[in-house]
Design a protein around this motif. Structure first.
Motif, short mmCIF file in Angstrom:
data_model
loop_
_atom_site.label_atom_id
_atom_site.label_comp_id
_atom_site.label_asym_id
_atom_site.label_seq_id
_atom_site.Cartn_x
_atom_site.Cartn_y
_atom_site.Cartn_z
N MET A 1 0.84 -1.19 0.00
CA MET A 1 0.00 0.00 0.00
C MET A 1 0.88 1.25 0.00
N ASN A 2 0.68 2.14 -0.99
CA ASN A 2 1.52 3.32 -1.06
C ASN A 2 1.11 4.35 -0.01
N LYS B 1 -0.08 7.43 -0.15
CA LYS B 1 -1.35 8.13 -0.32
C LYS B 1 -2.52 7.28 0.16
N ARG B 2 -2.50 6.02 -0.19
CA ARG B 2 -3.58 5.13 0.26
C ARG B 2 -3.56 4.97 1.77
N LEU B 3 -2.38 4.89 2.34
CA LEU B 3 -2.26 4.74 3.78
C LEU B 3 -2.81 5.96 4.51
N ILE C 1 -5.18 8.03 3.38
CA ILE C 1 -6.63 8.02 3.25
C ILE C 1 -7.26 7.03 4.22
N LEU C 2 -6.68 5.84 4.29
CA LEU C 2 -7.19 4.82 5.19
C LEU C 2 -7.09 5.27 6.65
N VAL D 1 -13.60 4.99 -2.39
CA VAL D 1 -12.63 4.57 -1.37
C VAL D 1 -12.43 3.06 -1.41
N TYR E 1 -10.51 2.30 -4.61
CA TYR E 1 -9.14 2.82 -4.60
C TYR E 1 -8.26 2.05 -3.63
N LEU E 2 -8.81 1.67 -2.49
CA LEU E 2 -8.00 1.02 -1.45
C LEU E 2 -7.93 -0.49 -1.58
N ASP F 1 -7.83 -3.57 -6.22
CA ASP F 1 -6.72 -4.24 -6.90
C ASP F 1 -6.31 -5.52 -6.19
N SER F 2 -6.22 -5.46 -4.87
CA SER F 2 -5.79 -6.64 -4.13
C SER F 2 -6.83 -7.75 -4.21
#
Length: 233
Positions: free
Chosen positions: A1-2, A4-6, A8-9, A104, A107-108, A111-112
């Protein structure tokens, strides 16, 4: 997780934690709404634009974070703004909030989850891409699954954003109007069960089935076109 995602989370988790830490849910009850109705109406009479803006902001955050209280907020909209304008404000706010939750989730987590369960989701994604609007309208009209689960679940699929946005906007109009209309007569409501009566739920189910009619027709038409079908013999 990059990074930016971290970030937001972390923000999302912090806001949810603050909601429960300060027990803000106690303000989103039928009893609290009835007790504060006159204060809210008076504030609206003197600050119309601010009231609408604050209400929509609260509704958007509540929906985006999948917090409890959507039904009470819809009742409040009817009690303060009236059935029609309450429905308009609630619809706009709920649609925007649901779209944020959708983004959200996509985006978060998309993909996984797609990389892990991609083959299993391929058929579902294909159906949603081809007939997603009909399925979404059915889910919005018939309260089989909680509103927030549909927002998050749809974000994990390949359902186009525009389909989700407009399907949500139109799909929640009937239910939103029922609650806002009930809120306009708030004094006569003693429990939430009085609003979502079997008759009302049955009407939503019927509307949901109508939304699926094109899907059933297309499937039946495709089946009859297959070699060996009744029309081909």
């Amino acid at each position: 997780m990059n990074r930016k995602r971290l970030v937001i989370l972390t923000i999302v988790a912090a806001l949810i934690a603050l909601f429960f830490y300060f027990d803000l849910g106690k303000y989103l009850t039928l009893e609290s709404l009835k007790a504060n109705r006159l204060t809210l109406v008076h504030f609206h009479e003197t600050h119309r634009v601010a009231t609408a803006g604050i209400f929509m902001a609260v509704y958007i955050v509540q929906t985006a974070l999948s917090l409890p209280g959507a039904a009470i907020l819809s009742l409040a909209a009817g009690a303060v703004f009236g059935a029609v304008m309450g429905t308009v404000y609630s619809n706009i706010a709920a649609t925007l909030g649901a779209t944020l939750a959708f983004l959200v989730a996509r985006y978060l987590f998309r993909d996984s989850i797609q990389s892990k369960f991609g083959p299993r989701l391929s058929r579902l994604n294909a159906e949603l891409e081809q007939r997603g609007l009909n399925y979404l309208l059915f889910l919005r009209l018939v309260p089989v699954f909680p509103f927030f689960l549909i927002n998050l679940g749809a974000g994990l699929t390949k359902l186009p954003l525009r389909i989700f946005f407009f399907g949500t906007m139109f799909g929640i109009i009937p239910g939103g109007f029922v609650y806002c209309n009930a809120g306009a007569s708030l004094a006569s409501i003693n429990s939430m069960r009085e609003i979502a009566s079997p008759r009302v739920l049955g009407s939503f189910a019927l509307l949901g089935l109508f939304a699926l009619v094109p899907v059933f027709y297309q499937k039946l038409k495709a089946r009859n076109r297959k070699p060996g079908s009744g029309e081909q013999q």
